[in-house]
Design a protein around this motif. Sequence first.
Motif, PDB file in Angstrom:
ATOM      1  N   LEU A  73       0.823  -1.211   0.000  1.00 19.23           N
ATOM      2  CA  LEU A  73       0.000   0.000   0.000  1.00 19.23           C
ATOM      3  C   LEU A  73       0.857   1.262   0.000  1.00 19.23           C
ATOM      4  O   LEU A  73       0.582   2.215  -0.731  1.00 19.23           O
ATOM      5  CB  LEU A  73      -0.940  -0.005   1.206  1.00 19.23           C
ATOM      6  CG  LEU A  73      -2.063  -1.038   1.172  1.00 19.23           C
ATOM      7  CD1 LEU A  73      -2.756  -1.117   2.524  1.00 19.23           C
ATOM      8  CD2 LEU A  73      -3.060  -0.721   0.071  1.00 19.23           C
ATOM      9  N   VAL A  74       1.898   1.264   0.816  1.00 23.89           N
ATOM     10  CA  VAL A  74       2.787   2.430   0.878  1.00 23.89           C
ATOM     11  C   VAL A  74       3.549   2.591  -0.440  1.00 23.89           C
ATOM     12  O   VAL A  74       3.663   3.694  -0.976  1.00 23.89           O
ATOM     13  CB  VAL A  74       3.739   2.328   2.084  1.00 23.89           C
ATOM     14  CG1 VAL A  74       4.826   3.391   2.015  1.00 23.89           C
ATOM     15  CG2 VAL A  74       2.960   2.446   3.385  1.00 23.89           C
ATOM     16  N   SER A  75       4.040   1.487  -0.992  1.00 28.30           N
ATOM     17  CA  SER A  75       4.736   1.542  -2.276  1.00 28.30           C
ATOM     18  C   SER A  75       3.823   2.108  -3.358  1.00 28.30           C
ATOM     19  O   SER A  75       4.224   2.962  -4.158  1.00 28.30           O
ATOM     20  CB  SER A  75       5.226   0.151  -2.672  1.00 28.30           C
ATOM     21  OG  SER A  75       5.770   0.171  -3.975  1.00 28.30           O
ATOM     22  N   ASP A  76       2.586   1.644  -3.387  1.00 31.42           N
ATOM     23  CA  ASP A  76       1.627   2.115  -4.374  1.00 31.42           C
ATOM     24  C   ASP A  76       1.367   3.612  -4.210  1.00 31.42           C
ATOM     25  O   ASP A  76       1.361   4.367  -5.176  1.00 31.42           O
ATOM     26  CB  ASP A  76       0.333   1.320  -4.251  1.00 31.42           C
ATOM     27  CG  ASP A  76      -0.587   1.525  -5.435  1.00 31.42           C
ATOM     28  OD1 ASP A  76      -0.105   1.519  -6.574  1.00 31.42           O
ATOM     29  OD2 ASP A  76      -1.797   1.699  -5.203  1.00 31.42           O
ATOM     30  N   ARG A  80       5.095   3.509  -6.567  1.00 35.09           N
ATOM     31  CA  ARG A  80       5.426   2.161  -6.982  1.00 35.09           C
ATOM     32  C   ARG A  80       6.915   1.984  -7.190  1.00 35.09           C
ATOM     33  O   ARG A  80       7.717   2.664  -6.588  1.00 35.09           O
ATOM     34  CB  ARG A  80       4.606   1.769  -8.194  1.00 35.09           C
ATOM     35  CG  ARG A  80       3.106   1.992  -7.923  1.00 35.09           C
ATOM     36  CD  ARG A  80       2.270   1.482  -8.975  1.00 35.09           C
ATOM     37  NE  ARG A  80       2.027   0.062  -8.674  1.00 35.09           N
ATOM     38  CZ  ARG A  80       1.199  -0.666  -9.337  1.00 35.09           C
ATOM     39  NH1 ARG A  80       0.553  -0.171 -10.343  1.00 35.09           N
ATOM     40  NH2 ARG A  80       1.011  -1.913  -9.014  1.00 35.09           N
ATOM     41  N   SER A  81       7.299   1.029  -8.032  1.00 34.39           N
ATOM     42  CA  SER A  81       8.720   0.752  -8.251  1.00 34.39           C
ATOM     43  C   SER A  81       8.937   0.308  -9.690  1.00 34.39           C
ATOM     44  O   SER A  81       7.994   0.176 -10.462  1.00 34.39           O
ATOM     45  CB  SER A  81       9.205  -0.338  -7.279  1.00 34.39           C
ATOM     46  OG  SER A  81       8.499  -1.536  -7.524  1.00 34.39           O
ATOM     47  N   GLY A  82      10.192   0.073 -10.032  1.00 36.60           N
ATOM     48  CA  GLY A  82      10.518  -0.376 -11.389  1.00 36.60           C
ATOM     49  C   GLY A  82      10.123   0.643 -12.433  1.00 36.60           C
ATOM     50  O   GLY A  82      10.256   1.849 -12.239  1.00 36.60           O
ATOM     51  N   SER A  83       9.599   0.163 -13.551  1.00 38.60           N
ATOM     52  CA  SER A  83       9.246   1.062 -14.651  1.00 38.60           C
ATOM     53  C   SER A  83       8.102   1.998 -14.275  1.00 38.60           C
ATOM     54  O   SER A  83       7.984   3.087 -14.836  1.00 38.60           O
ATOM     55  CB  SER A  83       8.887   0.263 -15.906  1.00 38.60           C
ATOM     56  OG  SER A  83       7.753  -0.546 -15.661  1.00 38.60           O
ATOM     57  N   ASP A  84       7.253   1.582 -13.320  1.00 36.12           N
ATOM     58  CA  ASP A  84       6.168   2.463 -12.868  1.00 36.12           C
ATOM     59  C   ASP A  84       6.720   3.724 -12.213  1.00 36.12           C
ATOM     60  O   ASP A  84       6.038   4.738 -12.155  1.00 36.12           O
ATOM     61  CB  ASP A  84       5.277   1.740 -11.849  1.00 36.12           C
ATOM     62  CG  ASP A  84       4.442   0.644 -12.483  1.00 36.12           C
ATOM     63  OD1 ASP A  84       4.033   0.805 -13.650  1.00 36.12           O
ATOM     64  OD2 ASP A  84       4.212  -0.373 -11.813  1.00 36.12           O
ATOM     65  N   LEU A 112       1.568  14.614  -2.086  1.00 38.35           N
ATOM     66  CA  LEU A 112       2.601  13.946  -2.874  1.00 38.35           C
ATOM     67  C   LEU A 112       2.272  12.473  -3.118  1.00 38.35           C
ATOM     68  O   LEU A 112       3.018  11.779  -3.807  1.00 38.35           O
ATOM     69  CB  LEU A 112       3.954  14.053  -2.164  1.00 38.35           C
ATOM     70  CG  LEU A 112       4.439  15.479  -1.901  1.00 38.35           C
ATOM     71  CD1 LEU A 112       5.755  15.444  -1.142  1.00 38.35           C
ATOM     72  CD2 LEU A 112       4.578  16.263  -3.197  1.00 38.35           C
ATOM     73  N   LEU A 113       1.159  11.986  -2.553  1.00 37.87           N
ATOM     74  CA  LEU A 113       0.808  10.580  -2.637  1.00 37.87           C
ATOM     75  C   LEU A 113      -0.213  10.321  -3.728  1.00 37.87           C
ATOM     76  O   LEU A 113      -1.034  11.193  -4.041  1.00 37.87           O
ATOM     77  CB  LEU A 113       0.229  10.105  -1.297  1.00 37.87           C
ATOM     78  CG  LEU A 113       1.122  10.282  -0.081  1.00 37.87           C
ATOM     79  CD1 LEU A 113       0.351   9.897   1.183  1.00 37.87           C
ATOM     80  CD2 LEU A 113       2.385   9.459  -0.213  1.00 37.87           C
ATOM     81  N   SER A 114      -0.194   9.119  -4.273  1.00 43.03           N
ATOM     82  CA  SER A 114      -1.249   8.684  -5.184  1.00 43.03           C
ATOM     83  C   SER A 114      -2.500   8.444  -4.348  1.00 43.03           C
ATOM     84  O   SER A 114      -2.417   8.147  -3.164  1.00 43.03           O
ATOM     85  CB  SER A 114      -0.863   7.380  -5.876  1.00 43.03           C
ATOM     86  OG  SER A 114       0.301   7.547  -6.628  1.00 43.03           O
ATOM     87  N   GLN A 115      -3.628   8.530  -4.975  1.00 43.90           N
ATOM     88  CA  GLN A 115      -4.882   8.287  -4.263  1.00 43.90           C
ATOM     89  C   GLN A 115      -5.031   6.797  -3.963  1.00 43.90           C
ATOM     90  O   GLN A 115      -4.727   5.979  -4.807  1.00 43.90           O
ATOM     91  CB  GLN A 115      -6.067   8.771  -5.094  1.00 43.90           C
ATOM     92  CG  GLN A 115      -6.046  10.263  -5.323  1.00 43.90           C
ATOM     93  CD  GLN A 115      -6.035  11.065  -4.038  1.00 43.90           C
ATOM     94  OE1 GLN A 115      -6.800  10.797  -3.125  1.00 43.90           O
ATOM     95  NE2 GLN A 115      -5.133  12.014  -3.934  1.00 43.90           N
ATOM     96  N   PRO A 116      -5.521   6.455  -2.762  1.00 45.09           N
ATOM     97  CA  PRO A 116      -5.712   5.038  -2.441  1.00 45.09           C
ATOM     98  C   PRO A 116      -6.806   4.431  -3.307  1.00 45.09           C
ATOM     99  O   PRO A 116      -7.720   5.114  -3.731  1.00 45.09           O
ATOM    100  CB  PRO A 116      -6.134   5.046  -0.969  1.00 45.09           C
ATOM    101  CG  PRO A 116      -6.620   6.419  -0.706  1.00 45.09           C
ATOM    102  CD  PRO A 116      -5.925   7.327  -1.671  1.00 45.09           C
ATOM    103  N   SER A 117      -6.660   3.149  -3.556  1.00 47.44           N
ATOM    104  CA  SER A 117      -7.654   2.414  -4.331  1.00 47.44           C
ATOM    105  C   SER A 117      -8.938   2.312  -3.528  1.00 47.44           C
ATOM    106  O   SER A 117      -8.914   2.146  -2.316  1.00 47.44           O
ATOM    107  CB  SER A 117      -7.125   1.016  -4.645  1.00 47.44           C
ATOM    108  OG  SER A 117      -8.144   0.228  -5.164  1.00 47.44           O
TER     109      SER A 117
END
Length: 120
Positions: A73-76, A80-84, A112-117
């Motif tokens: 959840l925190v990574s998202d 995220r990571s890698g190519s994302d 600065l965060l993406s919105q949670p799903s």
Amino acid sequence: MARHYWQHNRLESGQLVDDGFKDAGPGVDPLGGHAVVLDRRRDKALKDLVECCRRKLRKAKDETTQAMVLALLVSDACGRSGSDASDLGQRHARLVAEKREADTGDVLLGDLLSQPSSEE
């Protein structure tokens, strides 16, 4: 606490990050302005992320699963990571420029965060 973090580049075990905590980046005094600020009282995006994490963690049966769920959840939320995450630096710079408070130069962490799903 922000001063301790700035001076030692870490928090001690048991120290909780309270509302008002500021981080201006490595080697920059957080009390000098232009910082990322943790303030759950006025940061709806951060409140939403914390609540999403709480809901998801209640479903996890053991500590290992809870740690894995929270890490994902925190990574998202952080890009995220890698190519994302290939344009993470550019996204961060754009968000800071868009969301910086005019009077203080600060940016709320949730901005600065993406919105949670919304998935349960």
